[in-house]
Write a protein that holds these residues in place. Structure first.
Motif, PDB file in Angstrom:
ATOM      1  N   LEU A 124       0.819  -1.214   0.000  1.00 48.01           N
ATOM      2  CA  LEU A 124       0.000   0.000   0.000  1.00 48.01           C
ATOM      3  C   LEU A 124       0.854   1.266   0.000  1.00 48.01           C
ATOM      4  O   LEU A 124       0.462   2.283  -0.579  1.00 48.01           O
ATOM      5  CB  LEU A 124      -0.935  -0.001   1.210  1.00 48.01           C
ATOM      6  N   ARG A 125       2.004   1.205   0.644  1.00 48.67           N
ATOM      7  CA  ARG A 125       2.900   2.364   0.592  1.00 48.67           C
ATOM      8  C   ARG A 125       3.342   2.619  -0.851  1.00 48.67           C
ATOM      9  O   ARG A 125       3.486   3.765  -1.282  1.00 48.67           O
ATOM     10  CB  ARG A 125       4.121   2.140   1.483  1.00 48.67           C
ATOM     11  N   ALA A 126       3.569   1.543  -1.575  1.00 51.01           N
ATOM     12  CA  ALA A 126       4.007   1.661  -2.962  1.00 51.01           C
ATOM     13  C   ALA A 126       2.856   2.039  -3.892  1.00 51.01           C
ATOM     14  O   ALA A 126       3.052   2.742  -4.887  1.00 51.01           O
ATOM     15  CB  ALA A 126       4.631   0.343  -3.431  1.00 51.01           C
ATOM     16  N   ALA A 127       1.639   1.591  -3.567  1.00 50.80           N
ATOM     17  CA  ALA A 127       0.487   1.848  -4.439  1.00 50.80           C
ATOM     18  C   ALA A 127      -0.759   2.065  -3.578  1.00 50.80           C
ATOM     19  O   ALA A 127      -1.594   1.155  -3.427  1.00 50.80           O
ATOM     20  CB  ALA A 127       0.283   0.676  -5.399  1.00 50.80           C
ATOM     21  N   PRO A 128      -0.926   3.254  -2.977  1.00 50.95           N
ATOM     22  CA  PRO A 128      -2.058   3.530  -2.071  1.00 50.95           C
ATOM     23  C   PRO A 128      -3.422   3.312  -2.714  1.00 50.95           C
ATOM     24  O   PRO A 128      -4.392   3.000  -2.015  1.00 50.95           O
ATOM     25  CB  PRO A 128      -1.860   5.003  -1.704  1.00 50.95           C
ATOM     26  N   GLU A 129      -3.488   3.470  -4.053  1.00 53.70           N
ATOM     27  CA  GLU A 129      -4.773   3.333  -4.736  1.00 53.70           C
ATOM     28  C   GLU A 129      -5.305   1.893  -4.686  1.00 53.70           C
ATOM     29  O   GLU A 129      -6.470   1.636  -5.015  1.00 53.70           O
ATOM     30  CB  GLU A 129      -4.637   3.778  -6.192  1.00 53.70           C
ATOM     31  N   ARG A 130      -4.500   0.940  -4.230  1.00 53.63           N
ATOM     32  CA  ARG A 130      -4.924  -0.467  -4.164  1.00 53.63           C
ATOM     33  C   ARG A 130      -5.637  -0.813  -2.849  1.00 53.63           C
ATOM     34  O   ARG A 130      -5.980  -1.969  -2.620  1.00 53.63           O
ATOM     35  CB  ARG A 130      -3.709  -1.386  -4.339  1.00 53.63           C
ATOM     36  N   PHE A 131      -5.865   0.178  -1.991  1.00 51.56           N
ATOM     37  CA  PHE A 131      -6.419  -0.120  -0.668  1.00 51.56           C
ATOM     38  C   PHE A 131      -7.732  -0.902  -0.778  1.00 51.56           C
ATOM     39  O   PHE A 131      -7.909  -1.939  -0.128  1.00 51.56           O
ATOM     40  CB  PHE A 131      -6.639   1.169   0.130  1.00 51.56           C
ATOM     41  N   GLY A 132      -8.666  -0.406  -1.573  1.00 52.02           N
ATOM     42  CA  GLY A 132      -9.955  -1.069  -1.694  1.00 52.02           C
ATOM     43  C   GLY A 132      -9.827  -2.486  -2.216  1.00 52.02           C
ATOM     44  O   GLY A 132     -10.475  -3.423  -1.718  1.00 52.02           O
ATOM     45  N   GLN A 137      -9.730  -8.330  -0.728  1.00 52.57           N
ATOM     46  CA  GLN A 137      -9.044  -9.622  -0.851  1.00 52.57           C
ATOM     47  C   GLN A 137      -8.626 -10.202   0.491  1.00 52.57           C
ATOM     48  O   GLN A 137      -8.709 -11.419   0.713  1.00 52.57           O
ATOM     49  CB  GLN A 137      -7.811  -9.457  -1.746  1.00 52.57           C
ATOM     50  N   TYR A 138      -8.179  -9.335   1.423  1.00 52.85           N
ATOM     51  CA  TYR A 138      -7.536  -9.846   2.637  1.00 52.85           C
ATOM     52  C   TYR A 138      -8.292  -9.576   3.938  1.00 52.85           C
ATOM     53  O   TYR A 138      -8.066 -10.274   4.931  1.00 52.85           O
ATOM     54  CB  TYR A 138      -6.136  -9.240   2.777  1.00 52.85           C
ATOM     55  N   SER A 139      -9.144  -8.570   3.980  1.00 55.80           N
ATOM     56  CA  SER A 139      -9.726  -8.176   5.269  1.00 55.80           C
ATOM     57  C   SER A 139     -10.691  -9.225   5.803  1.00 55.80           C
ATOM     58  O   SER A 139     -11.534  -9.758   5.067  1.00 55.80           O
ATOM     59  CB  SER A 139     -10.446  -6.836   5.146  1.00 55.80           C
ATOM     60  N   ASN A 140     -10.591  -9.505   7.105  1.00 60.28           N
ATOM     61  CA  ASN A 140     -11.507 -10.412   7.793  1.00 60.28           C
ATOM     62  C   ASN A 140     -12.675  -9.664   8.426  1.00 60.28           C
ATOM     63  O   ASN A 140     -13.368 -10.205   9.288  1.00 60.28           O
ATOM     64  CB  ASN A 140     -10.765 -11.198   8.884  1.00 60.28           C
ATOM     65  N   CYS A 141     -12.874  -8.413   7.992  1.00 58.92           N
ATOM     66  CA  CYS A 141     -13.985  -7.597   8.477  1.00 58.92           C
ATOM     67  C   CYS A 141     -15.000  -7.442   7.348  1.00 58.92           C
ATOM     68  O   CYS A 141     -14.607  -7.331   6.181  1.00 58.92           O
ATOM     69  CB  CYS A 141     -13.458  -6.230   8.905  1.00 58.92           C
ATOM     70  N   PRO A 142     -16.301  -7.422   7.659  1.00 54.53           N
ATOM     71  CA  PRO A 142     -17.307  -7.218   6.604  1.00 54.53           C
ATOM     72  C   PRO A 142     -17.082  -5.946   5.792  1.00 54.53           C
ATOM     73  O   PRO A 142     -17.518  -5.857   4.643  1.00 54.53           O
ATOM     74  CB  PRO A 142     -18.618  -7.147   7.394  1.00 54.53           C
ATOM     75  N   SER A 143     -16.386  -4.958   6.385  1.00 57.07           N
ATOM     76  CA  SER A 143     -16.118  -3.709   5.665  1.00 57.07           C
ATOM     77  C   SER A 143     -15.240  -3.932   4.439  1.00 57.07           C
ATOM     78  O   SER A 143     -15.153  -3.063   3.566  1.00 57.07           O
ATOM     79  CB  SER A 143     -15.440  -2.698   6.600  1.00 57.07           C
ATOM     80  N   GLY A 144     -14.588  -5.088   4.358  1.00 58.18           N
ATOM     81  CA  GLY A 144     -13.763  -5.381   3.193  1.00 58.18           C
ATOM     82  C   GLY A 144     -14.560  -5.320   1.902  1.00 58.18           C
ATOM     83  O   GLY A 144     -14.026  -4.977   0.837  1.00 58.18           O
ATOM     84  N   ALA A 145     -15.854  -5.616   2.003  1.00 61.90           N
ATOM     85  CA  ALA A 145     -16.712  -5.609   0.820  1.00 61.90           C
ATOM     86  C   ALA A 145     -16.951  -4.204   0.283  1.00 61.90           C
ATOM     87  O   ALA A 145     -17.360  -4.030  -0.866  1.00 61.90           O
ATOM     88  CB  ALA A 145     -18.050  -6.268   1.149  1.00 61.90           C
ATOM     89  N   VAL A 146     -16.697  -3.198   1.115  1.00 59.39           N
ATOM     90  CA  VAL A 146     -16.846  -1.799   0.681  1.00 59.39           C
ATOM     91  C   VAL A 146     -15.505  -1.078   0.774  1.00 59.39           C
ATOM     92  O   VAL A 146     -15.410   0.074   1.182  1.00 59.39           O
ATOM     93  CB  VAL A 146     -17.930  -1.061   1.497  1.00 59.39           C
ATOM     94  N   GLY A 147     -14.441  -1.789   0.427  1.00 63.86           N
ATOM     95  CA  GLY A 147     -13.117  -1.179   0.389  1.00 63.86           C
ATOM     96  C   GLY A 147     -12.503  -0.913   1.739  1.00 63.86           C
ATOM     97  O   GLY A 147     -11.556  -0.138   1.865  1.00 63.86           O
ATOM     98  N   GLY A 148     -13.040  -1.549   2.775  1.00 64.53           N
ATOM     99  CA  GLY A 148     -12.504  -1.358   4.126  1.00 64.53           C
ATOM    100  C   GLY A 148     -13.080  -0.156   4.840  1.00 64.53           C
ATOM    101  O   GLY A 148     -12.647   0.184   5.952  1.00 64.53           O
ATOM    102  N   SER A 149     -14.090   0.509   4.249  1.00 69.82           N
ATOM    103  CA  SER A 149     -14.619   1.755   4.825  1.00 69.82           C
ATOM    104  C   SER A 149     -15.272   1.531   6.183  1.00 69.82           C
ATOM    105  O   SER A 149     -16.099   0.633   6.360  1.00 69.82           O
ATOM    106  CB  SER A 149     -15.640   2.374   3.877  1.00 69.82           C
ATOM    107  N   LEU A 150     -14.886   2.374   7.145  1.00 66.92           N
ATOM    108  CA  LEU A 150     -15.496   2.370   8.476  1.00 66.92           C
ATOM    109  C   LEU A 150     -16.439   3.549   8.658  1.00 66.92           C
ATOM    110  O   LEU A 150     -17.006   3.732   9.737  1.00 66.92           O
ATOM    111  CB  LEU A 150     -14.401   2.419   9.551  1.00 66.92           C
TER     112      LEU A 150
END
Length: 248
Positions: A124-132, A137-150
């Motif tokens: 992500l440091r190399a390519a911040p635009e890949r956060f979503g 792909q990796y988050s174990n939180c339901p927010s992963g489905a919306v790009g990790g948004s809290l």
């Protein structure tokens, strides 16, 4: 389990009874064993000092009240704390944030989870635009489905260790390292900040004094437990006074 304190065996049933109180910890069994052993150490000390009480909890509380004393914070100490932690006395502040959660489970070693989180953070440091993309792909939180948004968060909405980092980050800033909470490891980025207003010192002075008194008491109990543990003959487990909810 073959554990004893000053020659007194710890019954497995005591540990089983303690287990439900530690379900949210990374290692409930270890936390339960530590709690039972330390409580035994404290109750044995209460016996030695002849401290009575309605029940074991009352005896432990009476022991700590008698043996641990801390000075009250004066106004100068309160003012120093207030000036050094303005974020804690700012109201109305909000952040819009997103995260990637790497959940820690009994079947996955913490070192492996941490290594994976560090690898994703480097990406992500190399390519911040890949956060979503990486959150999905990796988050174990339901927010992963919306790009990790809290969404928008106010101070106190999250657990303290998460909160503290969250409100120190600037807009579009990525936390320098994964945050460790009871839920796992989090990669966090703040997208937007809404600044609040600092409450006057006089308004929060009593609150600051209470916080400082609590912190001082916790340190005192921590030190007292370390003394008792160091003096006790504990077999079957290596124990430090700090490794217990009693001193957190």
């Amino acid at each position: 389990m073959g554990i004893s304190v000053n020659g007194v065996e710890i019954d497995d049933r005591q540990i089983e009874q303690e287990l439900p109180h530690h379900k949210g910890t990374p290692n409930p069994l270890k936390a339960s064993v530590h709690e039972v052993v330390l409580r035994t150490v404290l109750l044995q000390e209460a016996d030695r000092l002849g401290i009575a009480g309605a029940d074991d909890d009352a005896r432990v509380e009476a022991l700590l009240t008698q043996q641990v004393s801390v000075p009250q914070a004066d106004e100068a100490a309160c003012l120093t704390y207030y000036r050094n932690h303005p974020d804690r006395f700012t109201r109305g502040a909000m952040v819009e944030a997103r995260h990637i959660l790497f959940q820690v489970t009994p079947t996955v070693p913490l070192d492996l989870v941490r290594e994976t989180a560090e690898d994703i953070l480097a990406a992500l440091r190399a390519a911040p635009e890949r956060f979503g993309e990486l959150a999905a792909q990796y988050s174990n939180c339901p927010s992963g489905a919306v790009g990790g948004s809290l969404g928008q968060l106010s101070r106190g909405d999250c657990v303290p260790e998460f909160d503290d980092v969250l409100f120190r980050l600037g807009e579009n800033e990525l936390a320098a390292r994964p945050i460790e909470t009871r839920f796992g490891l989090h990669i966090v980025q703040v997208l937007r900040r809404i600044d609040g207003s600092l409450l006057p010192f006089e308004t929060v002075k009593s609150q600051v004094a209470a916080w400082l008194a609590t912190a001082a008491l916790q340190r005192g109990i921590h030190q007292y437990l370390q003394i008792l543990v160091g003096r006790a003959r504990i077999e079957g487990i290596t124990l430090e006074g700090s490794a217990t909810p009693l001193v957190q």
